[in-house]
Enzyme design. Structure first.
Site, PDB file in Angstrom:
ATOM      1  N   ARG A 440       0.872  -1.180   0.000  1.00 13.24           N
ATOM      2  CA  ARG A 440       0.000   0.000   0.000  1.00 13.24           C
ATOM      3  C   ARG A 440       0.909   1.230   0.000  1.00 13.24           C
ATOM      4  O   ARG A 440       1.756   1.368   0.875  1.00 13.24           O
ATOM      5  CB  ARG A 440      -0.885   0.048   1.250  1.00 13.24           C
ATOM      6  CG  ARG A 440      -1.763  -1.161   1.485  1.00 13.24           C
ATOM      7  CD  ARG A 440      -2.651  -0.933   2.713  1.00 13.24           C
ATOM      8  NE  ARG A 440      -3.178  -2.167   3.253  1.00 13.24           N
ATOM      9  CZ  ARG A 440      -4.280  -2.776   2.815  1.00 13.24           C
ATOM     10  NH1 ARG A 440      -4.955  -2.247   1.824  1.00 13.24           N
ATOM     11  NH2 ARG A 440      -4.699  -3.895   3.370  1.00 13.24           N
ATOM     12  N   ARG A 470      -5.995  -5.643   0.079  1.00 10.46           N
ATOM     13  CA  ARG A 470      -7.442  -5.461   0.207  1.00 10.46           C
ATOM     14  C   ARG A 470      -7.838  -3.994   0.323  1.00 10.46           C
ATOM     15  O   ARG A 470      -7.304  -3.252   1.143  1.00 10.46           O
ATOM     16  CB  ARG A 470      -7.949  -6.250   1.411  1.00 10.46           C
ATOM     17  CG  ARG A 470      -9.464  -6.244   1.563  1.00 10.46           C
ATOM     18  CD  ARG A 470      -9.885  -7.161   2.680  1.00 10.46           C
ATOM     19  NE  ARG A 470      -9.716  -8.557   2.316  1.00 10.46           N
ATOM     20  CZ  ARG A 470      -9.435  -9.524   3.189  1.00 10.46           C
ATOM     21  NH1 ARG A 470      -9.259  -9.228   4.452  1.00 10.46           N
ATOM     22  NH2 ARG A 470      -9.312 -10.768   2.782  1.00 10.46           N
ATOM     23  N   HIS A 500       3.820  -9.554   0.801  1.00 12.81           N
ATOM     24  CA  HIS A 500       3.584  -8.673   1.945  1.00 12.81           C
ATOM     25  C   HIS A 500       4.894  -8.153   2.536  1.00 12.81           C
ATOM     26  O   HIS A 500       4.885  -7.308   3.432  1.00 12.81           O
ATOM     27  CB  HIS A 500       2.781  -9.441   3.005  1.00 12.81           C
ATOM     28  CG  HIS A 500       2.161  -8.585   4.058  1.00 12.81           C
ATOM     29  ND1 HIS A 500       2.570  -8.605   5.376  1.00 12.81           N
ATOM     30  CD2 HIS A 500       1.162  -7.673   4.000  1.00 12.81           C
ATOM     31  CE1 HIS A 500       1.844  -7.753   6.079  1.00 12.81           C
ATOM     32  NE2 HIS A 500       0.990  -7.176   5.276  1.00 12.81           N
ATOM     33  N   TYR A 533       0.664   4.756  12.244  1.00 18.08           N
ATOM     34  CA  TYR A 533       0.975   3.401  12.697  1.00 18.08           C
ATOM     35  C   TYR A 533       2.369   3.372  13.307  1.00 18.08           C
ATOM     36  O   TYR A 533       3.279   4.042  12.819  1.00 18.08           O
ATOM     37  CB  TYR A 533       0.959   2.414  11.534  1.00 18.08           C
ATOM     38  CG  TYR A 533      -0.369   2.177  10.851  1.00 18.08           C
ATOM     39  CD1 TYR A 533      -0.485   1.198   9.879  1.00 18.08           C
ATOM     40  CD2 TYR A 533      -1.505   2.907  11.168  1.00 18.08           C
ATOM     41  CE1 TYR A 533      -1.685   0.949   9.236  1.00 18.08           C
ATOM     42  CE2 TYR A 533      -2.705   2.676  10.542  1.00 18.08           C
ATOM     43  CZ  TYR A 533      -2.799   1.704   9.569  1.00 18.08           C
ATOM     44  OH  TYR A 533      -3.989   1.468   8.948  1.00 18.08           O
ATOM     45  N   ARG A 629      -1.956  -6.953  19.415  1.00 13.11           N
ATOM     46  CA  ARG A 629      -2.914  -5.853  19.297  1.00 13.11           C
ATOM     47  C   ARG A 629      -4.332  -6.339  19.064  1.00 13.11           C
ATOM     48  O   ARG A 629      -5.280  -5.852  19.660  1.00 13.11           O
ATOM     49  CB  ARG A 629      -2.501  -4.940  18.140  1.00 13.11           C
ATOM     50  CG  ARG A 629      -3.362  -3.703  17.977  1.00 13.11           C
ATOM     51  CD  ARG A 629      -3.156  -3.076  16.609  1.00 13.11           C
ATOM     52  NE  ARG A 629      -3.819  -3.822  15.555  1.00 13.11           N
ATOM     53  CZ  ARG A 629      -3.528  -3.716  14.267  1.00 13.11           C
ATOM     54  NH1 ARG A 629      -2.560  -2.915  13.878  1.00 13.11           N
ATOM     55  NH2 ARG A 629      -4.187  -4.421  13.364  1.00 13.11           N
TER      56      ARG A 629
END
Length: 751
Positions: A440, A470, A500, A533, A629
């Site tokens: 992303r 996604r 990923h 993040y 998390r």
């Protein structure tokens, strides 16, 4: 002395515990009335079979490590994470606009939960492919429990919004004015707004045999209108559907001259509702009710029939994403039963799929408030991310990395060195090649701009873009086209394995040799994410790591057998097995009387072999701390099985996203950072890397930062053996927040 602010969470808790009536509590009546509703209830896991002895009462040797009672349900654990996010809206340590943001984030999270997880369970049942997880629970049972607890959470969400957040914003002169209290001036302004901006583009659809029910896209905002009377063609009474145009803002700010000061807003739903009669001239509007339909939004493009054109297959699939099977109906809570039943039948849904809403049907649109009001005093103060001194003072990024490795923790430390590394490489005549993975990032991001510039400057640029990230598929398709137009080589990884891993490899000519510079990360190459993040980024020119990254790119862009790597751990090949080996080694050390310790920090933990290895290590005496998390299927605190395992979830201002694997290793610690969570998909079905932190000072720093989270007592939720989470409660004067400490340690001007 000024009064101390009321702590709603404590007031509500004491109200329920003491059985106090509203008059006994010195807070507004709405909060008192909402007390029982706002208590965060634990989401129970699979009920224990009463015919069997509870697992807590059995001897360890009588427990099979595959026993379903040792595992929490994945979907219900996911729902619990969303509940912890929702709880942030009740936390007075957050400024009020940030509390509103958490409500919006919860709403968005729940949307995705229904679009993907609930939709997946429904598909299993529809196609007869039901599959029980390690917890042994049938999908039908899981769906029932999800419905029970999701309804409670949604009711709680709107009570928090209406009874706490809206009143608190009103105290700050930020008001959401409902149509029932519009002044004459306001009503006149809204009427003009409707006439000029809404009426020309809205398209009401009366339902009859010639006007079938419209095909509504996923999560679009609509109204169902009940009509009475006879129209020009003789049609009597009936229903109509009014889709709200997507081009219209869902929140409209009123001008100052029609208000008494402050920031005043009205919902688009109120504007349309107040003027619904103008959409049906001559008819009587008996009722107008907002609703929203959620559909299955998962994409299936990994089958063998996609041929050689993954991008083309994905473009085709994206067209149908908005019209998947129905999974949830949200509708105004005052909508009559006969209309609700009609919509449920239309969408093939049941009562468990119905959510009656006391407020806007899409709370995530309330984030528009942040653009409509200028109130920085009601949000967290901004800060300047830090930068290591030697990196800041260096003559260039490559010169700095030649001197030493650098570890950056975002957002506390700046993401700019990553962008600078690519930007400098794009211009540097000595750089001959750049390779990067992108999951992303955005088609017009600084990262994308640097890669485009590098390709146009004649560098050999190869980018592995994961098209199936996604909800970022369309953006990634646009990015791929832009890079290809600039002359970059674009590949899409491996069909049945999402890429990923987060990797940059820069090849630079220095004298007679070609040297490799590497960036590896735990998070995406997205500047926006790097501000929200927590993630680690690692810069190095270590020869072995450079060689390893080169080999991983060879596998991604070409075709070869598994290539041996020296220092990286590489999923789906070596990462899972090596993690299991390191866990087993800690168990062996503990069994031999040596000190043993494991700390793992991930977003989710579900991979069964990993969970079982941790159970065995706990039985051997290894002290294990898990900072998870979100989803956690491991059940801690079971005597003789997991009594040495503690699990905590930290939810705060920033979304925790670092993945860290720490092993004491008999006084020679092993520290790995990774793009991979402890999930089956990450360890077995994705391209992932974990990279070692070999520098002693950097490894010690990572361990210290893990300890910050283990000592956090303000934003830490402790997982109990019954599946519930308990919020840590600090003693007076002993407040410890990991994120606050990291801000103070790493940011330049944190406040």
């Amino acid at each position: 002395m000024s009064e101390q602010p009321v702590n709603e969470r404590e007031v509500i808790k004491s109200t329920v515990e003491q059985g106090a009536k509203p008059a006994d509590v010195d807070v507004n009546k709405e909060i008192s009335d909402a007390a029982e509703e706002l208590i965060l209830e634990p989401i129970p896991e699979q009920p224990i079979d009463p015919s069997r002895l509870a697992i807590e009462e059995r001897l360890p040797e009588d427990i099979d490590i595959n026993d379903p009672e040792l595992y929490f349900n994945r979907e219900l654990s996911h729902l619990q994470f969303n509940a912890r996010v929702l709880e942030q809206a009740m936390d007075e340590n957050h400024p009020v606009l940030n509390r509103l943001m958490f409500l919006c984030i919860f709403s968005s999270n729940m949307d995705e939960f229904f679009e993907i997880r609930v939709a997946g369970l429904k598909s299993q049942i529809e196609y007869g492919r039901e599959k029980n997880g390690p917890d042994g629970m049938h999908p039908k049972k899981v769906l029932k429990l999800i419905s029970d607890h999701a309804h409670k959470l949604v009711r709680r969400q709107y009570r928090i919004l209406n009874d706490i957040i809206f009143p608190k914003l009103a105290e700050e002169n930020i008001r959401f004015i409902r149509r029932s209290v519009w002044s004459d001036k306001q009503a006149a302004w809204v009427r003009r707004y409707f006439r000029d901006n809404v009426l020309p583009i809205i398209s009401p659809i009366g339902l009859d045999p010639a006007h079938p029910f419209p095909r509504l896209a996923n999560k679009t905002f609509n109204f169902v209108v009940e009509l009475e009377g006879r129209d020009a063609f003789g049609r009597e009474n009936g229903l109509a559907i009014v889709p709200a145009p997507s081009s219209l803002p869902r929140l409209v700010k009123l001008p100052d001259d029609v208000c008494e000061g402050g920031d005043n807003m009205v919902f688009l739903s109120s504007i349309i509702h107040a003027h619904a009669d103008q959409l049906f001239p001559g008819m009587t509007v008996k009722g107008c009710f907002q609703f929203r339909l959620t559909r299955n939004a998962d994409l299936e493009v990994d089958s063998d029939d996609i041929g050689l054109d993954l991008a083309g297959a994905l473009r085709t699939e994206l067209q149908s994403r908005h019209y998947g099977s129905s999974v949830r109906l949200e509708i105004a809570d005052n909508c009559p039963v006969h209309i609700v039943d009609s919509l449920l039948a239309q969408f093939d849904l049941g009562n468990d799929d119905l959510y009656r809403i006391d407020g806007p049907v899409n709370l995530s649109r309330l984030l528009a408030v942040l653009e409509l009001v200028d109130r920085p005093d009601l949000m967290y103060a901004p800060f300047s991310p830090g930068l290591p001194n030697k990196l800041a003072k260096s003559g260039g990024i490559f010169e700095a990395i030649r001197q030493r490795d650098y570890l950056l923790m975002h957002p506390f430390e700046s993401f700019s060195p990553v962008v600078d590394m690519l930007s400098e490489a794009a211009k540097d005549p000595n750089v001959v090649a750049i390779r990067q993975t992108l999951y992303r990032t955005g088609a017009r991001s600084p990262i994308a701009n640097a890669l485009v510039e590098a390709a146009r400057n004649g560098k050999e640029v190869t980018v592995v873009i994961e098209l199936r990230a996604r909800f970022d598929e369309a953006e990634n398709l646009a990015l791929a086209s832009r890079l290809q137009d600039a002359g970059a080589i674009v590949v899409y990884g491996v069909v049945r394995h999402k890429t990923h891993a987060k990797m940059i490899l820069i090849v630079r000519r220095e004298g007679a040799s070609l040297n490799r510079y590497v960036h590896l990360g735990t998070g995406n190459y997205h500047a926006g994410n790097a501000r929200m993040y927590t993630d680690y980024g690692f810069l190095t020119c270590d020869k072995d790591i450079g060689d390893d990254v080169h080999r991983v790119f060879q596998q991604l862009t070409g075709m070869s057998k598994e290539l041996k790597v020296k220092k990286l751990l590489h999923a789906p090949f070596t990462l899972r097995d090596r993690l299991l080996e390191m866990i087993a080694k800690e168990a062996e050390n503990a069994a031999n009387g040596e000190p043993a310790r494991i700390i793992i920090k991930v977003n989710s933990l579900t991979e069964q072999r990993l969970v079982q290895a941790l159970y065995k290590a706990s039985q051997a005496g290894v002290k294990i701390d898990l900072i998870v998390r979100g989803i956690c299927t491991l059940r801690p605190g079971i005597k003789g099985i997991s009594s040495n395992i503690r699990v905590r979830s930290v939810i705060g201002r920033f979304l925790e996203h670092t993945r860290v694997y720490y092993f004491y290793n008999n006084r020679s610690p092993l520290v790995y950072l990774s793009s991979a969570d402890g999930m089956d998909r990450n360890l077995n079905n994705r391209i992932e890397v974990a990279f070692p932190i070999q520098d002693f000072k950097l490894a010690r720093r990572v361990k210290r930062e893990l300890e910050y989270y283990l000592h956090d007592n303000t934003q830490s939720w402790i997982l109990q053996s019954d599946g519930s989470y308990q919020l840590s409660k600090p003693r007076k004067g002993e407040y410890r927040s990991a994120q606050r400490v990291l801000l103070n340690d790493l940011a330049d001007n944190a406040r």
